[in-house]
Every structure is written in structure tokens, then in C-alpha cells.
Motif scaffolding. Structure first.
Motif, short mmCIF file in Angstrom:
data_model
loop_
_atom_site.label_atom_id
_atom_site.label_comp_id
_atom_site.label_asym_id
_atom_site.label_seq_id
_atom_site.Cartn_x
_atom_site.Cartn_y
_atom_site.Cartn_z
N TYR A 129 0.83 -1.21 0.00
CA TYR A 129 0.00 0.00 0.00
C TYR A 129 0.87 1.26 0.00
O TYR A 129 0.65 2.19 -0.78
N CYS A 133 0.82 3.67 -3.14
CA CYS A 133 0.01 4.87 -2.88
C CYS A 133 0.83 6.07 -2.40
O CYS A 133 0.40 7.21 -2.53
N SER A 223 -6.41 -2.22 2.56
CA SER A 223 -5.16 -1.85 1.86
C SER A 223 -5.32 -2.03 0.35
O SER A 223 -4.91 -1.16 -0.43
N ARG A 226 -7.56 0.61 -1.35
CA ARG A 226 -6.80 1.84 -1.58
C ARG A 226 -5.80 1.67 -2.73
O ARG A 226 -5.60 2.59 -3.54
#
Length: 315
Positions: A129, A133, A223, A226
Motif C-alpha cells: 500500500y 500509494c 489496503s 486503496r
């Protein structure tokens, strides 16, 4: 009064001191083939996970948080399988008995190590993640100190969960039957043998156990939601494929692991049957065996590290 004392004495002498694990089959002709199959599986598991650990620690290019977590996952997989399979192999060829203390000890480590696997998968999902991200702060967020703390948390918390259920089960009385219709000491088949009330055990397992199982899965799901949202914003198809490829192996392991665990444990004790053996084999044995292949087959860096390791080991 005398009758009560004699009944109490009878109960004390009739309490079981050992259990009989029936295993996967009670047929004599099945024992040797099953021994060979699981002996090979055990050797593959130990060799594969050991190679992953050695490759990661011997290659400077693999000194990243993702591989740091993977090496610990491989180590826990070795310990987890060793808690189960050697006992199975002994049962296939000789006596099928296990002492009362040995049974509770096995259950303790199965729960502790199995849930450590679960939380390590959460940590690995968090690592992916952050990498996808928030790539510009990845090095800062996933510092070595923080990685060590995450691993320490993943390895320590499950022991409290395991200790709780082991201590509660130790308060249960077992008399009369001592035959466990399973190949390992697990909560459901043991509770079904009890001749005392198991209401507290079942309530705690349904509430605390369910929370402890579902929480890691929800963290992983969050997670990946996202991650999915972040990947969909990537303009190029090549960029999307690259981002998804870093998560494919982890998602495969998560599906195998949690799919089989939920099938076994998120059901009432009364519904537990021999059919659940196959699901138990998946998360206790097969997942640990397949992990090295799943993580290495589609990972160029890890395959290169394994090649370097094998070339270095050649005389």
C-alpha cells in the motif's frame, strides 16, 4: 457422602491422559502412501522456504522491506509446518497417541504461528500500500526500525490469543472418549470430546476468535481497496500492469490462506465434520509449501537471487 467421594474418585481416574489422533485415514493400507506424500511435501516446504531465506539474506539487491517481511514469513512457515507434519508422519507409521500436554502444546503453537502468518500478510499488504500509494515517502515510512517493530508486533500478539484459548481449554474436563477425528489437536474436535460445559470456550472462540481472524483480513482488504483506487488513476496500461504484478503473489497467498481458515473456523463447533480436514490441510500445510513458488515464479529479482545462491553453492 461416601457415594459422592467415590464418584469424584471415579471421575479423577477416568480423565484422559492422552488422545488418539485418527489422522486422515484409519485404513492400514493408506498409511504408507500418506506418509510418502506428506514426507515429500514437508521436504519441499523446508527446502523451498529455506532457499527463499538464504537468497534474500545473501543478495544485497533484496535488502528491502518487502523481502525482509517475506523472509520472516518463510521462517514462520517452516516452524508452522514443523509443528504439524512430523507428528502426522509418526502417526502414519506407528502409534497414533499424543499426550494431553503434547496435544495442548501443539494447539498453542498452531494458533500462535498460524496467526503470526496472518499478521505478517497484513504487514506485507501495508508495505505494498505504501509502495504504490505513497512511493515518495516509502523509504521514510518503511524504515528498518519500523519494519522490525511491525514484525515484532506480528510475532508477539498472536501468542496472547493462543494462550487465552489454550488456558481456557485446559479448564475443560475430558473423560470417556479420547479419540480425536483429526490429524492435529484443534479447538473444535477437542471441545466435542469434553464431558464438561464448554459454553465459555465456545463464546470466547466465536467472539474473540472471530475478531482476531477477521481483523487482519479487513486490514488487507482495506489496503487493497486503496491500492486499486490508486492504480486506476495511473494513465498508462503498462504502469497499471506493473503495479498489479507486485501484488499478484500476495493476493494469491491471501486467498488460499484466508479462504480455508474462514471455512474451518467461522462455523459453529457442532457443524465441524471430517470434511473440514481438506480445508485444514490447505492453510496448515499446502500454503506453506506453495508460498516459495508463488512468490518466486513471477518475481524476477527473487529468481535472480535464487540463481546467484545456487551458483554460489555449486562446487
Amino acid at each position: 457422602m461416601t457415594r459422592c467421594k467415590s464418584m469424584e474418585r471415579l471421575n479423577q481416574t477416568s480423565r484422559v491422559s492422552e488422545f488418539i489422533l485418527l489422522g486422515l485415514s484409519s485404513l492400514p493400507e493408506d498409511q504408507k502412501p500418506l506418509f510418502i506424500i506428506f514426507f515429500i511435501i514437508y521436504l519441499v516446504t523446508i527446502t523451498g522456504n529455506l532457499l527463499i531465506i538464504l537468497a534474500i539474506h545473501s543478495d544485497s539487491q533484496l535488502q528491502t522491506p518487502m523481502y525482509f517481511f517475506l523472509s520472516f514469513l518463510s521462517f514462520i512457515d517452516i516452524c508452522f509446518t514443523t509443528t504439524i507434519v512430523p507428528r502426522m508422519l509418526v502417526n502414519f507409521l506407528s502409534h497414533k497417541t499424543i499426550s494431553y500436554a503434547g496435544c495442548l502444546t501443539q494447539m498453542y503453537f498452531i494458533y500462535a504461528l498460524g496467526n503470526t502468518d496472518s499478521w505478517l500478510l497484513v504487514v506485507m499488504a501495508f508495505d505494498r500500500y505504501v509502495a504504490i500509494c505513497d512511493p515518495f515517502h516509502y523509504v521514510t515510512i518503511m524504515s528498518h526500525h519500523r519494519c522490525v517493530l511491525l514484525v515484532a508486533f506480528s510475532c508477539s500478539l498472536p501468542h496472547f490469543h493462543s494462550l487465552l484459548h489454550t488456558l481456557l481449554l485446559n479448564q475443560v474436563t475430558f473423560c470417556d472418549s479420547n479419540i480425536i477425528h483429526h490429524f492435529l489437536c484443534d479447538f473444535s474436535p477437542l471441545v466435542k470430546l469434553s464431558c464438561s460445559s464448554t459454553f465459555v470456550n465456545e463464546i470466547v472462540m466465536m467472539i474473540e476468535g472471530s475478531v482476531f481472524l477477521v481483523t487482519p483480513f479487513l486490514c488487507i482488504t482495506f489496503s487493497y481497496i486503496r491500492i486499486l483506487l490508486a492504480v486506476l488513476k495511473i494513465p498508462s496500461a503498462a504502469g497499471k500492469c506493473k503495479a498489479f504484478s507486485t501484488c499478484g503473489s500476495h493476493l494469491t497467498v491471501v486467498t488460499l490462506f484466508y479462504g480455508s481458515i474462514f471455512y474451518v473456523y467461522l462455523q459453529p463447533v457442532s457443524t465441524y465434520t471430517v470434511r473440514d480436514h481438506m480445508a485444514t490441510i490447505v492453510y496448515t500445510v499446502l500454503t506453506s509449501t506453495l508460498n516459495p513458488f508463488i512468490y518466486s515464479l513471477r518475481n524476477k529479482d527473487l529468481k535472480q537471487g535464487l540463481r546467484k545462491l545456487l551458483v554460489r553453492r555449486k562446487p
